[in-house]
Design an enzyme around this catalytic site. Structure first.
Site, PDB file in Angstrom:
ATOM      1  N   HIS A 120      75.812  -0.290  93.969  1.00 26.74           N
ATOM      2  CA  HIS A 120      76.620   0.094  95.146  1.00 26.74           C
ATOM      3  C   HIS A 120      75.545  -0.066  96.294  1.00 26.74           C
ATOM      4  O   HIS A 120      74.756   0.892  96.731  1.00 26.74           O
ATOM      5  CB  HIS A 120      77.212   1.293  95.109  1.00 26.74           C
ATOM      6  N   HIS A 165     103.189  26.740  79.369  1.00 35.81           N
ATOM      7  CA  HIS A 165     101.842  27.673  79.311  1.00 35.81           C
ATOM      8  C   HIS A 165     101.361  27.901  77.979  1.00 35.81           C
ATOM      9  O   HIS A 165     100.561  28.457  77.630  1.00 35.81           O
ATOM     10  CB  HIS A 165     102.289  29.043  80.059  1.00 35.81           C
ATOM     11  N   ASP A 211     106.467  32.876  78.174  1.00 33.53           N
ATOM     12  CA  ASP A 211     106.224  31.889  79.467  1.00 33.53           C
ATOM     13  C   ASP A 211     106.311  30.437  78.988  1.00 33.53           C
ATOM     14  O   ASP A 211     106.678  29.722  79.987  1.00 33.53           O
ATOM     15  CB  ASP A 211     104.624  32.001  79.920  1.00 33.53           C
ATOM     16  N   HIS A 240      77.765   6.936  93.264  1.00 30.07           N
ATOM     17  CA  HIS A 240      77.702   5.612  93.332  1.00 30.07           C
ATOM     18  C   HIS A 240      76.609   5.219  94.260  1.00 30.07           C
ATOM     19  O   HIS A 240      75.887   4.245  94.068  1.00 30.07           O
ATOM     20  CB  HIS A 240      78.984   4.794  93.695  1.00 30.07           C
ATOM     21  N   HIS A 270      80.719  -2.312  99.232  1.00 33.28           N
ATOM     22  CA  HIS A 270      80.642  -0.827  98.608  1.00 33.28           C
ATOM     23  C   HIS A 270      80.190  -1.409  97.171  1.00 33.28           C
ATOM     24  O   HIS A 270      79.092  -0.481  96.856  1.00 33.28           O
ATOM     25  CB  HIS A 270      82.183  -0.642  98.535  1.00 33.28           C
ATOM     26  N   PHE A 288      95.353  25.690  81.445  1.00 34.60           N
ATOM     27  CA  PHE A 288      94.718  25.147  82.570  1.00 34.60           C
ATOM     28  C   PHE A 288      93.188  24.566  82.437  1.00 34.60           C
ATOM     29  O   PHE A 288      92.655  24.203  83.414  1.00 34.60           O
ATOM     30  CB  PHE A 288      95.010  26.204  83.758  1.00 34.60           C
ATOM     31  N   ASN A 305      82.634   6.216 106.940  1.00 33.83           N
ATOM     32  CA  ASN A 305      82.663   4.910 107.100  1.00 33.83           C
ATOM     33  C   ASN A 305      84.268   4.114 107.118  1.00 33.83           C
ATOM     34  O   ASN A 305      84.160   2.943 107.118  1.00 33.83           O
ATOM     35  CB  ASN A 305      81.653   4.121 106.328  1.00 33.83           C
ATOM     36  N   GLU A 354      90.968  25.942  89.494  1.00 36.86           N
ATOM     37  CA  GLU A 354      90.478  25.908  88.212  1.00 36.86           C
ATOM     38  C   GLU A 354      89.434  24.832  88.265  1.00 36.86           C
ATOM     39  O   GLU A 354      88.233  25.178  88.016  1.00 36.86           O
ATOM     40  CB  GLU A 354      91.502  25.601  87.333  1.00 36.86           C
ATOM     41  N   ASP A 399      84.259   9.222 101.808  1.00 30.83           N
ATOM     42  CA  ASP A 399      85.748   9.398 101.759  1.00 30.83           C
ATOM     43  C   ASP A 399      86.450   9.638 100.572  1.00 30.83           C
ATOM     44  O   ASP A 399      87.206  10.400 100.348  1.00 30.83           O
ATOM     45  CB  ASP A 399      86.344   7.964 102.367  1.00 30.83           C
TER      46      ASP A 399
HETATM   47  C1  LIG Z   1      86.969  10.661  90.411  1.00 30.39           C
HETATM   48  C2  LIG Z   1      86.539   9.318  90.628  1.00 30.39           C
HETATM   49  N1  LIG Z   1      87.522   8.585  90.779  1.00 30.39           N
HETATM   50  C3  LIG Z   1      87.166   7.089  91.069  1.00 30.39           C
HETATM   51  C4  LIG Z   1      85.890   6.863  90.973  1.00 30.39           C
HETATM   52  C5  LIG Z   1      85.624   5.311  91.430  1.00 30.39           C
HETATM   53  N2  LIG Z   1      84.931   5.132  92.592  1.00 30.39           N
HETATM   54  C6  LIG Z   1      83.794   4.882  92.770  1.00 30.39           C
HETATM   55  S1  LIG Z   1      83.340   4.958  94.461  1.00 30.39           S
HETATM   56  C7  LIG Z   1      84.736   4.852  94.974  1.00 30.39           C
HETATM   57  C8  LIG Z   1      85.307   4.545  96.389  1.00 30.39           C
HETATM   58  C9  LIG Z   1      84.678   5.672  97.157  1.00 30.39           C
HETATM   59  O1  LIG Z   1      84.826   5.583  98.506  1.00 30.39           O
HETATM   60  P1  LIG Z   1      83.818   6.246  99.278  1.00 30.39           P
HETATM   61  O2  LIG Z   1      83.502   7.668  98.674  1.00 30.39           O
HETATM   62  O3  LIG Z   1      84.334   6.116 100.721  1.00 30.39           O
HETATM   63  O4  LIG Z   1      82.381   5.449  99.170  1.00 30.39           O
HETATM   64  P2  LIG Z   1      81.911   4.307 100.105  1.00 30.39           P
HETATM   65  O5  LIG Z   1      82.562   2.938  99.623  1.00 30.39           O
HETATM   66  O6  LIG Z   1      82.034   4.544 101.667  1.00 30.39           O
HETATM   67  O7  LIG Z   1      80.608   4.164  99.718  1.00 30.39           O
HETATM   68  C10 LIG Z   1      85.602   4.937  93.883  1.00 30.39           C
HETATM   69  C11 LIG Z   1      86.953   5.102  93.845  1.00 30.39           C
HETATM   70  C12 LIG Z   1      85.018   7.906  90.788  1.00 30.39           C
HETATM   71  N3  LIG Z   1      83.558   7.418  90.933  1.00 30.39           N
HETATM   72  N4  LIG Z   1      85.353   8.998  90.804  1.00 30.39           N
HETATM   73 MG   LIG Z   2      83.667   5.343 102.386  1.00 34.85          MG
END
Ligand SMILES: Cc1ncc(C[n+]2csc(CCOP(=O)(O)OP(=O)(O)O)c2C)c(N)n1
Ligand SMILES: [Mg+2]
Length: 690
Positions: A30, A492, A488, A70, A279, A456, A203, A431, A173
């Site tokens: 990435h 549960h 419950d 990433h 990305h 949970f 971004n 949790e 994001d």
């Molecule tokens: C819990 C989880 N769901 C899905 C992913 C797969 N994934 C990795 S990066 C990403 C998009 C992330 O977007 P953002 O945080 O905005 O990173 P940017 O592209 O701006 O670097 C996804 C869905 C992950 N790593 N973790």
């Molecule tokens: Mg982003």
């Protein structure tokens, strides 16, 4: 320091180009976010982060958590360029670099110190494993809580600031969208954690494209409503704005700070900037060349670190970090002269050692047919242990009255914004956030526990998995462990949770059968250094087994042990069970004995501990020649075949439960001594043609 110098820009572009080159060489990774956020990370590390690359485990260091895991190359570039040293398992800094250039060249390759996502314990300087989005953020809140607690606990006149580290976490994001960030941010706001700073890479891009596809949150409003301070940096490339934002954080003493940084993913890439293509895939050789041209970089140079870059980092973070670190150790020396016991505690805590006599008050429980609920005996043991382990702190996701995990002895107190030395934490109904916060707390090296209903644990699983992956001795206490919950009803009543947690590598699952097994379980748990434990406890009373008549509960440390045997040690049938079903097997054994059938009851509180025993012990407990075997557990039978064999029988749950008084449920689902005895008879018939 406010005006970016040419050398600042060169350092920033070095982070960018190393990241681009590494992703290209790996043909995977990435590049976009390291390119975009390099200036923010640079500003933080070079000018603010109190971190000594020569001693990356110095206890009072600031923590940097890359929640957007990433973007790992951003972190690896920083670890490389600042010369962070590798640290061994004994927390000693080694001479060699944590991330040599060679490791970056082998990004994402087998055994490289630069794996796809940052991994704690694998690469020195990585403060926590990240990759599952949102986890880093919640972990950072746990670190901040632990930091506040330590600051209060160790503070003494003249040493008020002995512990005063800050936590910075960089997120995107994705982290913001994940629910766990809400849980964590909400609690952080409530606790007014002033030592916590999140840097949000705004971004507007995620994998599928623009965030306009999925999200219209007003993040600033969201955080203001949590009670955070919110600062905006309208341009990620503006060092002056960044400096101002970090200064605002440092000056904000009554709440956490969110810095929203507007950035351009893939900054400088002529065809890919601001697109989701930047990305998660290599830019491509040609685009890299054009991007380097844009940066004024030698277009064909790869993994290029211009002259002066290492030195510049050395004069910035390197020098500042070393001075702070040395100053801190001098302070600790003076502190130790005045408060030797506290200094000793700080040392032990940091080395995951227990205080002398930590187990001296653990009770033993007399035989009692009526007995005690697992949660109740655990409450007594927890309190007996916690009294003697000052840095054992924890709480519950709003279920303390049910899980009975409150520390009730004098001085235990409650952790709140205005009482940060309290040891009882209140996580609220969160949790997942709780489990991630426990990880953060364990990373700072307090000994944390959390608790909730076993059902949970599913909500917390993502973070429990990271406890295991990071090898953190987190204690997860779950009560209401089966259909024993009763009225419950099925929402549960855990069914598949035991099997699913037993499937997790590195996690120790313990389901004790009575109060004395609970006490033994705590003894095992407290001595764990690198494994998280899940303690599974009943809501309902369990008879306290007569240990004069049957084997000692200390057998628990072997995971499984012979509790009751045939008089000659040669049983015809084995009855295996954990938790509440062990007593049932003892009853069934009596019934069988009356018929002249000799049964052995094996209490199996922990498969993981048992599987770790030598073959000889395992064969002694489960003799291979005794093939008539019945397992009994009020849970999914999944996995029991490996102990009862292909022809053994497993009594368990094959459906969800139901809402009714426990006695009716036991009858409906076949958890009676009669049913166990009958299964044993059938086994004998099957295996011996009787
Ligand atoms: C819990 C989880 N769901 C899905 C992913 C797969 N994934 C990795 S990066 C990403 C998009 C992330 O977007 P953002 O945080 O905005 O990173 P940017 O592209 O701006 O670097 C996804 C869905 C992950 N790593 N973790
Ligand atoms: Mg982003």
């Amino acid at each position: 320091m406010n005006d970016a110098t040419d050398l600042d820009t060169t350092c920033i572009n070095t982070i960018r180009t190393l990241s681009m080159d590494a992703v290209q060489a790996a043909n995977s990774g990435h590049p976009g976010t390291p390119m975009a956020m390099a200036p923010a990370a640079y500003c933080l590390w070079q000018h603010f982060l109190r971190f000594d690359p020569q001693d990356p485990v110095w206890p009072n260091r600031d923590r940097f958590v890359l929640s957007a895991g990433h973007a790992s190359m951003l972190l690896y570039s920083l670890l490389h360029l600042t010369g962070v040293k590798a640290v061994n398992k004994e927390y000693e800094a080694l001479g060699e670099p944590s991330v040599p250039l060679e490791a970056i060249k082998r990004f994402r390759q087998l055994d490289s110190r630069c794996p796809g996502h940052p991994e704690y314990r694998w690469t020195s300087g990585v403060e926590t494993t990240t990759g599952p989005l949102g986890q880093g953020l919640a972990t950072s809140v746990g670190m901040a809580i632990a930091g506040r607690w330590m600051a209060a606990h160790f503070s003494r006149r003249g040493f008020e600031d002995l512990i005063d580290f800050n936590i910075y976490s960089l997120c995107g994001d994705g982290c913001m969208m994940e629910g766990i960030s809400h849980e964590a941010a909400s609690l952080a706001g409530h606790l007014q954690l002033p030592n916590l700073c999140w840097i949000y890479d705004n971004n507007h891009i995620t994998i599928e494209g623009s965030t306009a596809l999925t999200c219209n949150d007003d993040v600033a409003c969201r955080f203001l409503s949590y009670g955070w301070n919110v600062v905006r940096v309208g341009d990620a490339n503006d060092q002056e704005l960044l400096v101002r934002a970090f200064r605002t954080f440092l000056a904000t003493k009554d709440r956490p700070t969110l810095i929203i940084v507007d950035s351009h993913i893939g900054y400088g890439a002529p065809h890919k900037q601001d697109t989701s293509i930047a990305h998660g895939e290599p830019l491509g050789e040609e685009e890299i060349r054009l991007t380097k041209r844009h940066y004024g970089w030698p277009e064909d140079a790869k993994f290029y670190v211009p002259q002066g870059v290492y030195e510049h980092f050395g004069q910035g973070i390197g020098q500042r970090g070393k001075e702070l670190r040395d100053g801190w150790f001098a302070k600790v020396k003076a502190y130790g002269a005045k408060y030797p016991e506290l200094a000793e505690a700080l040392y032990r805590m940091q080395h995951r050692q227990l205080p002398e006599g930590w187990d001296r008050d653990i009770p033993t429980f007399p035989a009692d047919a009526k007995g005690l609920a697992g949660r109740e005996s655990s409450s007594r043991v927890l309190n007996a242990v916690a009294k003697n382990v000052p840095w054992l702190i924890g709480g519950s996701a709003d279920l303390t009255p049910s899980t009975k995990t409150r520390m009730t002895f004098e001085g235990a107190g409650d952790f709140q914004a205005d009482g940060p030395s309290g040891r009882n934490l209140h996580f609220g109904i969160r949790e997942h956030g709780m489990a991630a916060m426990l990880n953060g707390m364990a990373l700072v090296k307090v000994r944390p526990y959390g608790s909730g209903f076993f059902i949970f644990s599913d909500y917390a699983r993502g973070a429990i998995r990271l406890s295991a992956l990071m090898e953190l001795p987190v204690i997860h206490i779950f009560t209401h462990d089966s259909i024993g919950v009763g009225e419950d009803g099925p929402t549960h009543q855990p069914v598949e949770q035991l099997a699913s947690l037993r499937a997790m590598p590195g996690l120790i699952v313990l389901r004790p059968a009575d109060a004395n097994e609970v006490a033994e379980a705590w003894k095992v748990i407290m001595k764990l250094h690198h494994q998280p434990a899940v303690l599974v406890l009943t809501r309902q009373a369990l008879p306290t087994i007569d240990r004069g008549k049957f084997a000692s509960a200390s057998g628990l440390s072997h995971g499984a042990y012979v509790l009751a045997d045939a008089p000659d040690g040669k049983p015809a049938v084995l009855l295996l069970a954990s938790g509440s079903e062990v007593a049932l097997c003892l009853d069934a054994r009596e019934r069988l004995r009356a018929e002249g059938i000799q049964a052995r009851v094996v209490s199996m509180p922990s498969w993981e501990l048992f599987d770790d025993q030598p073959q000889e012990y395992r064969d002694r407990v489960l003799p291979p020649q005794v093939t008539a075997r019945v397992s009994v557990e009020q849970a999914s039978t999944f996995g029991w075949a490996r102990y009862v064999g292909a022809n053994g029988h497993s009594l368990g749950m094959r459906s969800f439960g139901a809402s009714a008084p426990l006695k009716d449920l036991q009858k409906k689902f076949g958890f009676t001594a009669d049913a166990v005895a009958q299964a044993a008879r059938e086994q004998l018939g099957r295996h011996h043609g009787a």
